[in-house]
Design a protein around this motif. Structure first.
Motif, PDB file in Angstrom:
ATOM      1  N   LYS A 182       0.728  -1.286  -0.142  1.00  0.00           N
ATOM      2  CA  LYS A 182      -0.061   0.051  -0.078  1.00  0.00           C
ATOM      3  C   LYS A 182       0.813   1.262   0.059  1.00  0.00           C
ATOM      4  CE  LYS A 182      -4.068  -1.773   2.309  1.00  0.00           C
ATOM      5  NZ  LYS A 182      -5.181  -1.794   3.266  1.00  0.00           N
ATOM      6  N   ILE A 183       0.391   2.160  -0.938  1.00  0.00           N
ATOM      7  CA  ILE A 183       1.132   3.340  -0.888  1.00  0.00           C
ATOM      8  C   ILE A 183      -0.045   4.721  -0.836  1.00  0.00           C
ATOM      9  CG2 ILE A 183       3.245   2.523  -2.270  1.00  0.00           C
ATOM     10  CD1 ILE A 183       1.988   3.826  -4.814  1.00  0.00           C
ATOM     11  N   THR A 198      -8.095  13.632   3.873  1.00  0.00           N
ATOM     12  CA  THR A 198      -8.400  12.825   2.690  1.00  0.00           C
ATOM     13  C   THR A 198      -7.201  11.880   2.412  1.00  0.00           C
ATOM     14  OG1 THR A 198     -10.249  13.929   1.994  1.00  0.00           O
ATOM     15  CG2 THR A 198      -9.504  12.383   0.312  1.00  0.00           C
ATOM     16  N   TRP A 199      -5.947  12.808   2.156  1.00  0.00           N
ATOM     17  CA  TRP A 199      -4.686  12.289   1.855  1.00  0.00           C
ATOM     18  C   TRP A 199      -4.140  11.020   2.747  1.00  0.00           C
ATOM     19  CZ3 TRP A 199      -0.104  12.439   4.347  1.00  0.00           C
ATOM     20  CH2 TRP A 199       0.907  11.922   4.071  1.00  0.00           C
ATOM     21  N   SER A 200      -4.488  11.072   4.169  1.00  0.00           N
ATOM     22  CA  SER A 200      -3.837  10.118   4.874  1.00  0.00           C
ATOM     23  C   SER A 200      -4.688   9.183   4.993  1.00  0.00           C
ATOM     24  CB  SER A 200      -3.618  10.879   6.309  1.00  0.00           C
ATOM     25  OG  SER A 200      -4.940  11.104   6.765  1.00  0.00           O
ATOM     26  N   LYS A 201      -5.957   9.012   4.532  1.00  0.00           N
ATOM     27  CA  LYS A 201      -6.819   8.039   4.464  1.00  0.00           C
ATOM     28  C   LYS A 201      -6.956   7.285   3.031  1.00  0.00           C
ATOM     29  CE  LYS A 201      -7.648   8.282   9.132  1.00  0.00           C
ATOM     30  NZ  LYS A 201      -7.391   6.935   9.860  1.00  0.00           N
ATOM     31  N   THR A 202      -6.180   7.717   2.179  1.00  0.00           N
ATOM     32  CA  THR A 202      -6.303   7.093   0.758  1.00  0.00           C
ATOM     33  C   THR A 202      -4.825   6.440   0.433  1.00  0.00           C
ATOM     34  OG1 THR A 202      -7.580   9.108   0.205  1.00  0.00           O
ATOM     35  CG2 THR A 202      -6.556   7.713  -1.600  1.00  0.00           C
ATOM     36  N   TRP A 203      -5.240   5.058   0.146  1.00  0.00           N
ATOM     37  CA  TRP A 203      -4.240   4.309  -0.225  1.00  0.00           C
ATOM     38  C   TRP A 203      -4.418   3.587  -1.739  1.00  0.00           C
ATOM     39  CZ3 TRP A 203      -0.358   3.612   3.336  1.00  0.00           C
ATOM     40  CH2 TRP A 203      -0.652   4.160   4.640  1.00  0.00           C
ATOM     41  N   ILE A 204      -3.160   3.143  -2.314  1.00  0.00           N
ATOM     42  CA  ILE A 204      -3.291   2.610  -3.462  1.00  0.00           C
ATOM     43  C   ILE A 204      -2.360   1.439  -3.631  1.00  0.00           C
ATOM     44  CG2 ILE A 204      -2.798   3.136  -5.872  1.00  0.00           C
ATOM     45  CD1 ILE A 204      -2.679   6.102  -4.719  1.00  0.00           C
ATOM     46  N   ASN A 213     -17.176   8.268   4.639  1.00  0.00           N
ATOM     47  CA  ASN A 213     -17.751   7.488   3.660  1.00  0.00           C
ATOM     48  C   ASN A 213     -16.710   6.577   3.154  1.00  0.00           C
ATOM     49  OD1 ASN A 213     -20.097   8.664   4.241  1.00  0.00           O
ATOM     50  ND2 ASN A 213     -19.598  10.436   2.937  1.00  0.00           N
ATOM     51  N   GLN A 214     -16.588   5.327   3.500  1.00  0.00           N
ATOM     52  CA  GLN A 214     -15.477   4.352   2.761  1.00  0.00           C
ATOM     53  C   GLN A 214     -15.891   4.218   1.372  1.00  0.00           C
ATOM     54  OE1 GLN A 214     -15.164   0.456   4.591  1.00  0.00           O
ATOM     55  NE2 GLN A 214     -13.146   0.270   4.000  1.00  0.00           N
ATOM     56  N   LYS A 215     -14.718   4.263   0.519  1.00  0.00           N
ATOM     57  CA  LYS A 215     -14.821   3.924  -1.099  1.00  0.00           C
ATOM     58  C   LYS A 215     -13.634   3.237  -1.435  1.00  0.00           C
ATOM     59  CE  LYS A 215     -15.378   6.463  -5.296  1.00  0.00           C
ATOM     60  NZ  LYS A 215     -15.575   7.933  -5.930  1.00  0.00           N
ATOM     61  N   VAL A 216     -13.971   2.185  -2.156  1.00  0.00           N
ATOM     62  CA  VAL A 216     -12.885   1.496  -2.803  1.00  0.00           C
ATOM     63  C   VAL A 216     -13.199   1.280  -4.312  1.00  0.00           C
ATOM     64  CG1 VAL A 216     -11.926  -1.181  -3.058  1.00  0.00           C
ATOM     65  CG2 VAL A 216     -12.723  -0.003  -0.712  1.00  0.00           C
ATOM     66  N   ASN A 217     -12.113   1.739  -4.988  1.00  0.00           N
ATOM     67  CA  ASN A 217     -12.044   1.957  -6.435  1.00  0.00           C
ATOM     68  C   ASN A 217     -11.307   0.743  -7.064  1.00  0.00           C
ATOM     69  OD1 ASN A 217     -12.742   2.453  -9.108  1.00  0.00           O
ATOM     70  ND2 ASN A 217     -11.739   4.507  -9.148  1.00  0.00           N
ATOM     71  N   THR A 218     -11.754  -0.291  -7.944  1.00  0.00           N
ATOM     72  CA  THR A 218     -11.127  -1.246  -8.361  1.00  0.00           C
ATOM     73  C   THR A 218     -10.906  -1.240  -9.906  1.00  0.00           C
ATOM     74  OG1 THR A 218     -11.521  -2.764  -6.603  1.00  0.00           O
ATOM     75  CG2 THR A 218     -10.719  -3.776  -8.389  1.00  0.00           C
ATOM     76  N   ILE A 219      -9.813  -1.197 -10.628  1.00  0.00           N
ATOM     77  CA  ILE A 219      -9.542  -0.878 -12.129  1.00  0.00           C
ATOM     78  C   ILE A 219      -8.923  -2.293 -12.526  1.00  0.00           C
ATOM     79  CG2 ILE A 219      -8.567   0.354 -13.656  1.00  0.00           C
ATOM     80  CD1 ILE A 219     -10.715   1.986 -12.155  1.00  0.00           C
ATOM     81  N   THR A 238      -5.536  -6.233 -10.608  1.00  0.00           N
ATOM     82  CA  THR A 238      -6.220  -5.031 -10.345  1.00  0.00           C
ATOM     83  C   THR A 238      -5.650  -4.112  -9.643  1.00  0.00           C
ATOM     84  OG1 THR A 238      -7.156  -5.819  -8.206  1.00  0.00           O
ATOM     85  CG2 THR A 238      -8.295  -6.309 -10.157  1.00  0.00           C
ATOM     86  N   ILE A 239      -5.809  -2.697 -10.175  1.00  0.00           N
ATOM     87  CA  ILE A 239      -5.265  -1.596  -9.252  1.00  0.00           C
ATOM     88  C   ILE A 239      -6.444  -1.046  -8.133  1.00  0.00           C
ATOM     89  CG2 ILE A 239      -4.562   0.777  -9.196  1.00  0.00           C
ATOM     90  CD1 ILE A 239      -3.677   0.107 -12.249  1.00  0.00           C
ATOM     91  N   VAL A 240      -6.290  -1.094  -6.885  1.00  0.00           N
ATOM     92  CA  VAL A 240      -7.235  -0.718  -6.059  1.00  0.00           C
ATOM     93  C   VAL A 240      -6.742   0.654  -5.423  1.00  0.00           C
ATOM     94  CG1 VAL A 240      -8.379  -1.291  -3.844  1.00  0.00           C
ATOM     95  CG2 VAL A 240      -7.611  -3.229  -5.274  1.00  0.00           C
ATOM     96  N   ILE A 241      -7.888   1.472  -5.146  1.00  0.00           N
ATOM     97  CA  ILE A 241      -7.751   2.700  -4.730  1.00  0.00           C
ATOM     98  C   ILE A 241      -8.556   2.804  -3.575  1.00  0.00           C
ATOM     99  CG2 ILE A 241      -7.948   5.382  -4.798  1.00  0.00           C
ATOM    100  CD1 ILE A 241      -7.632   3.444  -7.879  1.00  0.00           C
ATOM    101  N   GLU A 242      -8.296   2.866  -2.507  1.00  0.00           N
ATOM    102  CA  GLU A 242      -8.923   2.650  -0.964  1.00  0.00           C
ATOM    103  C   GLU A 242      -9.065   3.794  -0.239  1.00  0.00           C
ATOM    104  OE1 GLU A 242      -8.444   0.218   2.968  1.00  0.00           O
ATOM    105  OE2 GLU A 242      -8.273  -1.065   0.868  1.00  0.00           O
ATOM    106  N   ARG A 243     -10.114   4.404  -0.026  1.00  0.00           N
ATOM    107  CA  ARG A 243     -10.339   5.655   0.687  1.00  0.00           C
ATOM    108  C   ARG A 243     -11.331   5.315   1.909  1.00  0.00           C
ATOM    109  NH1 ARG A 243     -12.281  10.750  -2.556  1.00  0.00           N
ATOM    110  NH2 ARG A 243     -10.067  10.388  -3.203  1.00  0.00           N
ATOM    111  N   ASN A 244     -10.520   5.637   3.024  1.00  0.00           N
ATOM    112  CA  ASN A 244     -11.001   5.177   4.376  1.00  0.00           C
ATOM    113  C   ASN A 244     -11.464   6.463   5.177  1.00  0.00           C
ATOM    114  OD1 ASN A 244     -11.177   2.293   3.906  1.00  0.00           O
ATOM    115  ND2 ASN A 244      -8.785   2.590   4.614  1.00  0.00           N
TER     116      ASN A 244
END
Length: 498
Positions: A6-7, A74-80, A95-101, A86-92
């Motif tokens: 995770k980055i 937002t920056w501190s809670k967003t992981w890639i 409102n939790q949001k997970v975007n999968t490409i 798949t590429i996953v962008i996870e925002r905790n």
């Protein structure tokens, strides 16, 4: 880059986003200040007025601080991270949001550096997928240190090859064994100057001339006023707007002289690598099988000089507001562009000089009906306006004469330019008025075709239509000019792969 590691985006993305918002806020505040400058000069700045001003400034600062805190949160809670294919962008955040490409759906991988990112040593990765719903925006934007960005891009490129069942490689390299960059096609300063000159549109020149004329008129009137300073201050918004209008048109003329320095294109197996820019460095890595179509473009100047350029139509190219054009081969003689095309994209070789079949002469007859109606309405409207006017009658007549001549000229130029060719491999359509645009598309890339036919066209045995591609809105729909009905079945057979 390691899988499942995770980055985060580089912390500089927060400063970049806040800085953009602050600049917009400052521009609005400056506009309000200038617009009310004449009133502010007459205000008696008492202690109460100063306190009210401090409260306003304090409120703006609080809003700015709140925005900064939100961006940091937002920056501190967003992981890639990369998870398998798949590429996953996870925002905790709240409102939790997970975007999968899905990597197999990636249409191109772009990297970009603006001036701020060059100073910070960072790089923006922009990844687009073959999706119609997101064709007008970048699916993934990641800001990393330059070395980390290159490692991420190489990892995704290798996974993309694996998803296609191909041998995994280090991705597309433009460096030889001696560490020197090598490209199949580059552009010299003379090439870029020629490209900039050929890119000039007549409309931009007209806007500059009209804008300068209007500005001179405003300034000449100001010098005739008694209170020059006060009048100038009250008119400064209009003057700045005129300057902005002129500078925008001038930039439209000169931008291609400076935007495409360090231009280079390389083809390796099934990928294209495109690089250009100095103040803003842009790099595209494009799988050839994701290219939707090829566009051959000519302005009026280029058409008169026998020059043309090539653009790619592909998801992810041309969806950025600041990069509306998808440059591939810069302006040059048709023979030179064709030679470069054979080297870089042989799948579309031969389209530059290939002829299209001009619209049937009956197309002019079909268009004559609405043209006659237009001319009749124009004449009656002009006569009615002139009858009620005591002044400016000559201006109205001049405008009506110009409009009455200009529109038929456009219809004629379109007839002489537009055409269609149904080849074995590609469908080619051409259109334009003073300039010309030719689009070559492989049949398997066409999403759908819509054919239209009104009563006059049906009686003349001709029809026209359009076809749709998987691309940004500005490049999605393309017109098919009038053609004889016996071509309809051939077009359907090619699209269906018969």
């Amino acid at each position: 880059m390691e899988k499942n590691k995770k980055i985060r985006n580089h912390i500089s993305i927060v400063a970049e986003q806040i800085g953009g918002g602050f600049a917009a806020l400052a521009a609005v505040a400056f506009g309000i200040l200038i617009q009310n400058a004449d009133e502010l000069m007459e205000v008696d700045f008492s202690f109460a007025e100063a306190g009210r001003g401090l409260m306003i400034v304090g409120g703006i600062l609080l809003l700015f601080i709140a925005a900064a805190v939100k961006q940091m949160w937002t920056w501190s809670k967003t992981w890639i991270y990369i998870d398998g294919q798949t590429i996953v962008i996870e925002r905790n955040t709240v409102n939790q949001k997970v975007n999968t490409i899905g990597i197999k759906n990636i249409s191109n991988i772009n990297t970009e550096q603006n001036l701020f990112e060059m100073i910070m040593g960072t790089c923006k990765i922009k990844i687009d997928t073959s999706s119609l719903s997101t064709a007008d925006q970048t699916d993934v934007k990641i800001v990393l240190k330059k070395a980390d960005a290159e490692a991420f891009r190489r990892t995704v490129a290798v996974l993309l090859k694996e998803a296609k069942g191909e041998a995994a490689e280090e991705g597309l390299s433009v460096v030889d064994d001696h560490g020197r960059e090598t490209f199949d096609v580059t552009a010299s300063t003379a090439d870029i100057l020629r490209h900039g000159f050929c890119s000039i549109t007549v409309l931009s020149l007209v806007v500059v001339v009209v804008g300068v004329g209007g500005l001179i008129e405003v300034l000449s009137r100001l010098t005739e006023e008694g209170e020059v300073l006060k009048t100038a201050i009250s008119s400064i918004v209009g003057i700045l707007a005129a300057f902005s209008f002129i500078l925008s048109a001038i930039w439209d003329i000169v931008k291609d002289f400076i935007r495409y320095f360090d231009f280079g294109v390389k083809r390796r197996k099934d990928e294209l690598y495109i690089r250009y820019g100095v103040l803003k460095k842009v790099e595209y890595t494009i799988p050839v099988d994701k290219i939707q179509a090829l566009k051959i473009r000519q302005t009026l100047i280029a058409r008169a000089m026998g020059m043309c350029m090539a653009e790619l139509i592909n998801v992810g190219m041309g969806d950025d507001k600041s990069e509306k054009n998808s440059f591939f081969i810069l302006y040059g003689k048709k023979k030179d562009v064709e030679e470069k095309l054979e080297k870089l994209l042989p799948e579309f070789a031969g389209v530059v000089d290939a002829k299209v079949t001009r619209q049937p002469a009956l197309a002019l007859a079909v268009r004559a009906i609405p043209l006659v109606i237009y001319e009749a309405v124009l004449i009656l409207t002009a006569m009615g306006v002139v009858a009620f006017l005591e002044e400016y009658r000559m201006i109205v007549v001049a405008v009506a004469v110009f409009a009455g001549i200009f529109v038929p000229v456009l219809v004629l130029m379109d007839y002489l330019t537009a055409g269609i060719a149904v080849d074995e491999r590609v469908l080619r359509t051409a259109d334009g008025f003073f300039g010309k645009t030719l689009v070559a598309v492989r049949y398997d890339k066409i999403q759908y075709v819509e054919l239209k036919q009104n009563l006059p066209a049906r009686l003349c045995g001709i029809q026209k239509g359009s076809f749709s591609l998987l691309a940004a809105v500005s490049m999605r729909e393309h017109d098919i000019p009038y053609f004889r009905m016996n071509l309809e079945e051939k077009i359907k057979e090619k699209i269906l792969g018969r």
